[in-house]
Design an enzyme around this catalytic site. Structure first.
Site, PDB file in Angstrom:
ATOM      1  N   ARG A 137       0.833  -1.216   0.000  1.00  0.00           N
ATOM      2  CA  ARG A 137       0.000   0.000   0.000  1.00  0.00           C
ATOM      3  C   ARG A 137       0.862   1.259   0.000  1.00  0.00           C
ATOM      4  O   ARG A 137       0.623   2.181  -0.773  1.00  0.00           O
ATOM      5  CB  ARG A 137      -0.951   0.007   1.195  1.00  0.00           C
ATOM      6  CG  ARG A 137      -2.042  -1.044   1.092  1.00  0.00           C
ATOM      7  CD  ARG A 137      -2.892  -1.084   2.340  1.00  0.00           C
ATOM      8  NE  ARG A 137      -2.061  -1.427   3.473  1.00  0.00           N
ATOM      9  CZ  ARG A 137      -2.263  -1.023   4.728  1.00  0.00           C
ATOM     10  NH1 ARG A 137      -3.280  -0.254   5.028  1.00  0.00           N
ATOM     11  NH2 ARG A 137      -1.458  -1.395   5.706  1.00  0.00           N
TER      12      ARG A 137
ATOM     13  N   ASN B 167      -6.134  -2.740   2.213  1.00  0.00           N
ATOM     14  CA  ASN B 167      -6.109  -4.187   2.378  1.00  0.00           C
ATOM     15  C   ASN B 167      -7.543  -4.694   2.466  1.00  0.00           C
ATOM     16  O   ASN B 167      -8.378  -4.079   3.124  1.00  0.00           O
ATOM     17  CB  ASN B 167      -5.378  -4.578   3.665  1.00  0.00           C
ATOM     18  CG  ASN B 167      -3.874  -4.478   3.537  1.00  0.00           C
ATOM     19  OD1 ASN B 167      -3.329  -4.419   2.444  1.00  0.00           O
ATOM     20  ND2 ASN B 167      -3.189  -4.461   4.658  1.00  0.00           N
TER      21      ASN B 167
END
Length: 90
Positions: A20, A38
């Site tokens: 990320r 996520n």
């Protein structure tokens, strides 16, 4: 260059490997807004909105990801262009 938004679902070893944050860094370099989150099933969802060519470059990067990731699949969905500011990694 036309504005473009995509939603990508990235599968493989993509959680716990700075996916990320690395995606946020790539998006920032390319001037792309959106997010990288996520998902409970182990995938990462990426929303990317920006100039078409830059979004395409980020999509290419998503197929590889950061050093410790192992991307097995990227599912893409093109969305209606939207106004998104910044890039979050919630």
């Amino acid at each position: 260059m036309p504005h473009k938004c995509i939603r990508a679902l990235v599968s493989g070893r993509v959680q716990g490997v700075f996916f990320r944050e690395s995606t946020r860094q790539q998006a920032h370099k390319l001037g792309i807004n959106g997010h990288a989150f996520n998902l409970a099933d182990g995938r990462v969802e990426v929303l990317a909105c920006g100039q078409g060519q830059q979004v395409d470059q980020l999509v290419q990067w998503l197929h590889v990801g950061p050093q410790y990731a192992s991307v097995s699949r990227v599912e893409l969905e093109e969305l209606d262009p939207r106004s998104v500011k910044g890039f979050t990694t919630g």
